[in-house]
Design an enzyme around this catalytic site. Structure first.
Site, PDB file in Angstrom:
ATOM      1  N   TYR A   1      46.120  95.923   4.187  1.00 58.09           N
ATOM      2  CA  TYR A   1      46.054  95.309   5.523  1.00 58.09           C
ATOM      3  C   TYR A   1      45.933  93.782   5.389  1.00 58.09           C
ATOM      4  O   TYR A   1      46.407  93.021   6.240  1.00 58.09           O
ATOM      5  CB  TYR A   1      44.901  95.914   6.322  1.00 58.09           C
ATOM      6  CG  TYR A   1      45.041  95.745   7.812  1.00 58.09           C
ATOM      7  CD1 TYR A   1      46.109  96.302   8.503  1.00 58.09           C
ATOM      8  CD2 TYR A   1      44.092  95.025   8.539  1.00 58.09           C
ATOM      9  CE1 TYR A   1      46.244  96.146   9.872  1.00 58.09           C
ATOM     10  CE2 TYR A   1      44.217  94.868   9.913  1.00 58.09           C
ATOM     11  CZ  TYR A   1      45.292  95.425  10.572  1.00 58.09           C
ATOM     12  OH  TYR A   1      45.408  95.260  11.926  1.00 58.09           O
TER      13      TYR A   1
ATOM     14  N   LYS B   1      42.726  89.699  12.478  1.00 60.39           N
ATOM     15  CA  LYS B   1      41.962  90.497  13.452  1.00 60.39           C
ATOM     16  C   LYS B   1      40.508  90.011  13.554  1.00 60.39           C
ATOM     17  O   LYS B   1      39.908  90.049  14.632  1.00 60.39           O
ATOM     18  CB  LYS B   1      42.012  91.991  13.094  1.00 60.39           C
ATOM     19  CG  LYS B   1      43.389  92.642  13.250  1.00 60.39           C
ATOM     20  CD  LYS B   1      43.949  92.523  14.662  1.00 60.39           C
ATOM     21  CE  LYS B   1      45.181  93.394  14.867  1.00 60.39           C
ATOM     22  NZ  LYS B   1      45.863  93.125  16.150  1.00 60.39           N
TER      23      LYS B   1
END
Ligand code: NAD
Length: 280
Positions: A180, A187
């Site tokens: 990720y 995020k």
């Protein structure tokens, strides 16, 4: 929509049958919402748009490009009452300004935004995070995090008191999720932006929250290397013994947009079947 939400209207109150329930189909009656980030029928934004439409909201859609606008228009078909269709690549200030001007011209004031978009180069979503390029870092943070601030900072004068801004995040912001990488850092920035925006816009009666969704098969998710392998047997490890769906995410987003969440701001609501509380 069949499900209903029980409104507890007072500790000792005894309400007549029927008075105690508010149907989800009326939760956004008379409200106008901008939905950002529909790419296709698997997009989380599309599930949210359908839920908001069923709840009575009038919608506008903003899409990254003409191609996505055409795809979204096809999806909408006759399902929704002629929504506004706007093009906006959020990496371009002039397109954000033009989108906001169009909404202002056609709607005047409205009631909120769903920001359901993100992007990182495929090559940044595999291998070591330590190898993230400067350009890849800037691009991911610009589109996936800064865009919320760029839109919210310009659009809030058009939002009615009681409005709600909702973005979509993932727990890779808090914990290391294989591959990720830079998107987890984006995020984290997005979630911090939610808190700062909630503080800035609260005095204007505007709430800002995020929904942290568990893994859902979408085009963006498949950009993360070995995403499908991440899902292998995951359902059996989660407290609810299943994976979340886009419709689950839409339900929580609808709650955050609705008056039921009138005192909820600056928070992250997890819609992940409990994944964030366990070590997987
Ligand atoms: P998706 O691919 O369907 O949607 C991503 C959207 O981002 C697309 O509509 C795309 O056009 C838009 N976008 C990318 N760059 C843009 C730009 N420059 N300008 C405007 N729009 C741009 O995937 P999705 O999974 O529905 O993603 C929606 C949101 O949900 C994203 O923020 C994603 O990180 C988040 N999310 C997804 C998952 C998951 O597992 N799918 C989990 C948690 C959070």
């Amino acid at each position: 929509m069949i499900w209903t939400i029980i409104i507890i209207a007072g500790f000792n109150s005894t309400l007549a049958k029927g008075e105690s329930q508010m149907k989800a189909e009326y939760l956004l009656q008379g409200k106008k919402y901008l939905i950002m980030g529909v790419a296709n029928k698997h997009s989380i934004a599309w599930a949210i748009a359908k839920a908001f439409n069923q709840a009575g909201a009038q919608l506008a859609f903003s899409c990254q490009s003409e191609k996505f606008m055409e795809k979204t228009a096809k999806l909408i078909g006759t399902e929704m009452d002629s929504p506004l269709m706007l093009q906006c690549d959020v990496s371009k200030d002039e397109e954000i300004d033009a989108m906001i001007k169009s909404i202002g011209d056609q709607w005047g004031r409205f009631d909120g935004i769903v920001h359901s978009l993100a992007y990182a180069k495929r090559e940044e979503l595999s291998g070591m995070y330590a190898h993230t390029s400067r350009e890849g870092f800037q691009l991911a943070l610009d589109i996936s995090a800064y865009s919320l601030t760029a839109v919210a900072g310009r659009i809030y004068p058009l939002l009615n008191p009681g409005s709600s801004i909702i973005t979509l995040t993932f727990d890779g912001s808090q914990r290391v999720v294989k591959n990720y990488n830079v998107m987890g850092v984006a995020k984290a920035s997005l979630e911090a932006s939610v808190r700062y925006l909630a503080n800035d816009l609260g005095p204007h009666g505007i709430r800002v929250n995020a929904v942290s969704a568990g893994p859902i098969r979408t085009v963006s998710a498949k950009g993360v290397k070995d995403f499908n392998r991440l899902l292998d047997n995951l359902d059996q490890k989660l407290p609810l013994r299943r994976l979340p769906s886009a419709e689950d995410v839409a339900g929580a987003t609808l709650f955050l947009a609705s008056p039921l969440a009138a005192a909820v701001t600056g928070t992250i609501v997890y819609v992940d079947c409990g994944q964030h509380i366990i070590a997987t």
